[in-house]
Design a protein around this motif. Structure first.
Motif, short mmCIF file in Angstrom:
data_model
loop_
_atom_site.label_atom_id
_atom_site.label_comp_id
_atom_site.label_asym_id
_atom_site.label_seq_id
_atom_site.Cartn_x
_atom_site.Cartn_y
_atom_site.Cartn_z
N LEU A 272 19.83 -20.13 32.01
CA LEU A 272 19.34 -18.98 31.25
C LEU A 272 19.88 -17.63 31.75
CD1 LEU A 272 17.43 -18.34 28.84
CD2 LEU A 272 15.60 -18.02 30.52
N GLY A 273 19.71 -17.36 33.04
CA GLY A 273 20.15 -16.07 33.58
C GLY A 273 21.66 -15.89 33.50
N TRP A 274 22.38 -16.98 33.74
CA TRP A 274 23.85 -16.91 33.74
C TRP A 274 24.40 -16.70 32.34
CZ3 TRP A 274 26.67 -17.44 38.39
CH2 TRP A 274 25.88 -17.75 39.51
N MET A 275 23.77 -17.34 31.36
CA MET A 275 24.20 -17.14 29.98
C MET A 275 23.77 -15.76 29.48
SD MET A 275 26.05 -19.77 29.38
CE MET A 275 26.50 -19.52 31.11
N ALA A 276 22.67 -15.26 30.02
CA ALA A 276 22.23 -13.91 29.64
C ALA A 276 23.21 -12.86 30.17
CB ALA A 276 20.81 -13.65 30.17
N VAL A 277 23.66 -13.04 31.40
CA VAL A 277 24.60 -12.03 31.94
C VAL A 277 25.95 -12.14 31.24
CG1 VAL A 277 25.66 -13.24 33.93
CG2 VAL A 277 25.19 -10.79 34.05
N ARG A 278 26.34 -13.35 30.89
CA ARG A 278 27.59 -13.52 30.14
C ARG A 278 27.48 -12.80 28.79
NH1 ARG A 278 29.98 -19.35 28.41
NH2 ARG A 278 28.46 -19.17 26.75
N ASP A 279 26.36 -13.00 28.11
CA ASP A 279 26.14 -12.34 26.83
C ASP A 279 26.12 -10.82 26.99
OD1 ASP A 279 25.41 -11.94 24.14
OD2 ASP A 279 23.28 -11.96 24.66
N ASP B 251 23.45 -0.06 30.39
CA ASP B 251 24.41 -0.09 29.29
C ASP B 251 24.03 -1.14 28.25
OD1 ASP B 251 26.56 1.85 29.98
OD2 ASP B 251 26.60 0.65 31.81
N VAL B 252 23.50 -2.25 28.71
CA VAL B 252 23.16 -3.34 27.80
C VAL B 252 21.82 -3.95 28.22
CG1 VAL B 252 23.91 -5.52 26.76
CG2 VAL B 252 25.62 -3.92 27.60
N HIS B 253 21.04 -4.32 27.21
CA HIS B 253 19.79 -5.04 27.45
C HIS B 253 19.80 -6.27 26.55
CE1 HIS B 253 15.19 -5.18 26.45
NE2 HIS B 253 15.56 -6.18 27.22
N VAL B 254 19.70 -7.44 27.13
CA VAL B 254 19.63 -8.65 26.32
C VAL B 254 18.32 -9.38 26.62
CG1 VAL B 254 22.13 -8.96 26.13
CG2 VAL B 254 20.90 -10.06 27.99
N HIS B 255 17.84 -10.05 25.60
CA HIS B 255 16.65 -10.89 25.79
C HIS B 255 17.03 -12.33 25.43
CE1 HIS B 255 12.35 -11.84 25.99
NE2 HIS B 255 12.65 -12.74 25.08
N HIS B 256 16.86 -13.23 26.36
CA HIS B 256 17.18 -14.64 26.11
C HIS B 256 15.93 -15.48 26.31
CE1 HIS B 256 21.79 -14.90 26.25
NE2 HIS B 256 21.47 -13.67 25.97
N SER B 257 15.78 -16.48 25.47
CA SER B 257 14.65 -17.38 25.66
C SER B 257 15.09 -18.83 25.52
CB SER B 257 13.53 -17.07 24.67
OG SER B 257 13.99 -17.27 23.35
N ASN B 258 14.36 -19.67 26.18
CA ASN B 258 14.61 -21.11 26.18
C ASN B 258 13.31 -21.77 25.72
OD1 ASN B 258 15.17 -23.79 26.83
ND2 ASN B 258 14.79 -23.49 29.01
N GLU C 33 11.39 -17.02 29.29
CA GLU C 33 11.76 -15.77 28.63
C GLU C 33 12.44 -14.88 29.65
OE1 GLU C 33 11.09 -14.79 25.46
OE2 GLU C 33 10.00 -16.61 24.89
N MET C 34 13.50 -14.20 29.22
CA MET C 34 14.18 -13.34 30.18
C MET C 34 14.76 -12.09 29.54
SD MET C 34 16.89 -14.44 33.07
CE MET C 34 15.58 -15.51 33.68
N SER D 242 10.13 -22.09 37.68
CA SER D 242 10.75 -21.66 38.93
C SER D 242 12.27 -21.74 38.87
CB SER D 242 10.22 -22.50 40.10
OG SER D 242 10.40 -23.87 39.84
N ILE D 243 12.81 -22.77 38.20
CA ILE D 243 14.27 -22.92 38.13
C ILE D 243 14.90 -21.73 37.40
CG2 ILE D 243 16.16 -24.33 37.21
CD1 ILE D 243 14.86 -25.84 39.38
N SER D 244 14.33 -21.35 36.27
CA SER D 244 14.93 -20.26 35.48
C SER D 244 14.89 -18.95 36.24
CB SER D 244 14.22 -20.12 34.13
OG SER D 244 12.88 -19.67 34.29
N GLN D 245 13.77 -18.67 36.89
CA GLN D 245 13.63 -17.39 37.59
C GLN D 245 14.49 -17.37 38.86
OE1 GLN D 245 11.62 -14.94 35.97
NE2 GLN D 245 11.77 -16.55 34.43
N ALA D 246 14.49 -18.47 39.59
CA ALA D 246 15.26 -18.53 40.83
C ALA D 246 16.76 -18.47 40.55
CB ALA D 246 14.93 -19.82 41.59
N SER D 247 17.19 -19.12 39.47
CA SER D 247 18.61 -19.14 39.14
C SER D 247 19.09 -17.75 38.75
CB SER D 247 18.86 -20.14 38.01
OG SER D 247 20.23 -20.24 37.74
N ALA D 248 18.25 -17.01 38.02
CA ALA D 248 18.62 -15.63 37.64
C ALA D 248 18.72 -14.75 38.89
CB ALA D 248 17.58 -15.07 36.67
N SER D 249 17.84 -14.98 39.84
CA SER D 249 17.88 -14.21 41.08
C SER D 249 19.20 -14.48 41.83
CB SER D 249 16.69 -14.59 41.96
OG SER D 249 16.79 -14.03 43.24
#
Ligand code: ZN
Length: 154
Positions: A129-136, A29-36, A42-43, A65-72
């Motif tokens: 990053l991942g948490w703000m991406a899912v919120r967005d 339904d939605v695709h977002v791209h977030h970067s830091n 990049e996510m 590792s933090i950004s990828q692990a946190s999104a997982s």
């Protein structure tokens, strides 16, 4: 094993074997791209909603590792939850990364392992990053948008 070592182990585990990491999602339904840009993370995050619930969320990207692990960890926490609940947990995680005690520690799942990252200001955006991406993504869905790009500046 200390709590800190245990949390470190959880983070490494998500990094080595990420959950819900995929380059595409059927019927998204939605695709977002977030970067830091601060760290180079990049996510891409894709969300599928059924009956106002997070039916599926997948992420893909590169970064520390933090950004990828946190999104997982985030993907495990929000999958199956209704949208309001998922937003509430993302907000709880955000507050935790800014030093507050989480109000819903038990519901944050492995997300709680990132609490110690709050002590390292340069890594906070990575963990968020991942948490703000899912919120967005959820907010975009609620507003009827289907795609979105966000760069997290200072
Ligand atoms: Zn990072």
């Amino acid at each position: 094993m200390s709590m800190e070592d245990l949390y470190q182990e959880i983070i490494l585990d998500h990094y080595r074997k990420p959950h819900n990491r995929a380059p595409s999602l059927e019927d998204e339904d939605v695709h977002v791209h977030h970067s830091n840009p601060l760290c180079g993370d990049e996510m891409d995050l894709r969300l599928r909603v059924v009956d106002d619930r997070v039916d599926a969320v997948v992420f893909d990207g590169e970064g520390c590792s933090i950004s990828q692990a946190s999104a997982s960890a985030m993907s495990d926490v929000v999958t199956g939850r209704d949208l309001k609940d998922a937003l509430d947990l993302a907000e709880d995680f955000r507050k935790m990364m800014h030093g507050d005690e989480p109000a819903r520690a038990d519901d944050l799942g492995d997300g709680i392992a990132f609490q110690g990252v709050a002590k390292f200001p340069v890594r906070v955006k990575c963990a968020l990053l991942g948490w703000m991406a899912v919120r967005d993504a959820i907010e975009s869905y609620e507003q009827g948008a289907s795609a979105h790009t966000v760069t997290h500046e200072e």
